[in-house]
Design a protein around this motif. Structure first.
Motif: not given
Length: 473
Positions: A354-365
């Motif tokens: 996944k790209n950075y934005a998708d990874v960051y969103r899933e990571f923080t959740q």
């Protein structure tokens, strides 16, 4: 002498005169003197005309007699009434006299009583005058005493003011000395809030949380490099190179992580451990931009002062520097965001699908709370090791990328039996703990150092046997 008759009767002197004479005798004292002359003329009458006149006179006289009798009776009755009234008045007069005598007696008694009262009053006045004079003397004496007391009080007030001024000076001096003593006690005390064993326990808890969190993160994402993510992968490698070193950056970009993300987990542990170490050792969370100057100042203080003084200086400086740098909530939020960003970039550099934005969103959740907990634990160790332990200096240990493995201070991440000495370190996976205390030896001082807990490190050899790619995206 014969007398003529009138009206068929014979005139008789006894018939008309004798009763009149008798009556005249009764009322003689009431008759005026002219009546005697009248009677004299009457008895010397002569002839018939005289008789008629006489009879007429007799009748008048009879009428006058009857009138006088009536008058006499009235006077008698009036006299009787006057006597009765006189008797009554006499009785009233007697009673009035008696009342007068009684009142006279009462008046005399009152006069006697008044005289006695006046004598008593005069006596009381004299006594009152004497008492007043005595009282005035007492008042004058009390006034003199009061003036003496006022003078004494004034002197006492002056003494009290001087004493109060001295007391104020002593109190101020005492407060100053108390503050100085308190400050001295702050620097002289060596009592620690936590023991070395308790600090080791906190370090172990932090390492365990880092291990579990990074293992969950690595297992939660898939890794397979995609051409559309090539730019982000390259940028990610550039960003993590300074933090993790070139060897880790190269391995992340060349090893295939799809089947076994172990190296990704190790890289995440290394990044998290390094950030945690910085949090534990920082002076001001970089809020004052004075990290290096404060560290240099403390190095000088520690070299020249006793352990008690240098330890308290460290505790006070760190506490106040952090207090004025940033708000606690802001510091926490900033550090959580920074660590999360670094871990996401690490996964992007490792070829996450996944790209950075998708990874960051899933990571923080999924892992935002766990990263926040790691930050809290590291901040807690910052306070414990920086402020609450002053008898010695404690700091977390690690193995820097490229350093040679030192078995005295390090443990191998894989717990291999063979000797790992001189092998290069890839990164730190678990922080260790080091203790240093300045102690007196004779007239000199030396530092007594000890490793309380070894740091766990991953060696570069961990990549041996892992599948690699020929080219770096």
């Amino acid at each position: 002498m014969n007398s003529p008759t009138t009206g068929g009767g014979v005139f008789s002197l006894s018939t008309y005169w004798v009763p009149s004479v008798a009556f005249a005798g009764l009322v003689l004292r009431y008759m005026p003197c002219s009546i005697w002359g009248y009677l004299k003329r009457l008895f010397t009458f002569d002839g018939g005309d005289k008789l008629i006149e006489f009879q007429s006179r007799v009748r008048e006289f009879e009428e006058e007699r009857r009138r006088l009798e009536n008058v006499n009776r009235e006077l008698t009755e009036e006299n009787r009434g006057l006597k009765t009234e006189n008797a009554k008045l006499s009785g009233l007069l007697q009673k009035a006299n008696e009342e007068y005598k009684r009142l006279q007696n009462q008046l005399q008694q009152a006069r006697d009583g008044t005289a006695a009262t006046q004598r008593s009053l005069e006596k009381e006045k004299q006594e009152a005058a004497k008492a007043k004079a005595a009282h005035q003397e007492d008042v004058n004496a009390l006034k003199r005493q009061l003036e003496v007391k006022k003078s004494e009080i004034a002197g006492a007030k002056n003494d009290l003011q001087r004493s109060q001024a001295k007391l104020d000076d002593v109190t101020a001096l005492l407060e100053t000395r108390s503050r100085e003593l308190k400050s001295a006690q702050v620097f002289l005390t060596t009592a620690d809030t936590h023991s070395g064993a308790e600090v080791i326990s906190l370090i172990d808890a932090l390492n365990a949380e880092i291990l579990q969190t990074c293992a969950f993160i690595a297992d939660s994402f898939e890794f397979a490099r995609k051409p559309e993510h090539a730019t982000e992968i390259k940028e990610g490698c550039t960003r993590i190179s300074e933090l993790m070193g070139p060897t880790m950056t190269h391995l992340l970009s060349t090893i295939q992580h799809g089947a076994d993300p172990l190296l990704v987990q190790v890289a995440l542990q290394g990044a998290t451990a390094e950030f945690s170490r910085w949090i534990i050792m920082t002076w001001d969370f970089d809020g004052l931009q004075a990290e290096q100057p404060l560290a240099e100042i403390y190095h000088d203080v520690r070299s020249s002062e006793t352990q008690a003084i240098s330890g308290r200086w460290r505790a006070l400086t760190r506490a106040h520097a952090q207090k004025v740098s940033l708000q606690q909530d802001d510091v926490h939020s900033t550090m959580v965001t920074h660590i999360s960003d670094t871990l996401v970039v690490t996964m992007v550099a490792a070829g996450c699908t996944k790209n950075y934005a998708d990874v960051y969103r899933e990571f923080t959740q999924k892992f935002g709370e766990r990263v926040s907990n790691i930050v809290k634990m590291a901040v807690r160790l910052n306070k414990v090791m920086g402020e609450e332990v002053t008898s010695a200096d404690l700091w977390p240990t690690h193995g820097a990328a490229g350093d040679k493995f030192d078995s005295a201070a390090m443990e191998d991440f894989e717990s291999q039996v063979e000797d790992q000495t001189e092998k290069p370190v890839l990164c730190t996976t678990a922080l260790g703990l080091y203790r240093s205390e300045k102690v007196g030896v004779g007239d000199a001082f030396e530092f007594k150092n000890a490793v309380l807990k070894k740091a766990k490190v991953a060696l570069e050899s961990i990549a041996d046997g892992l599948d690699r790619e020929d080219a770096t995206p």
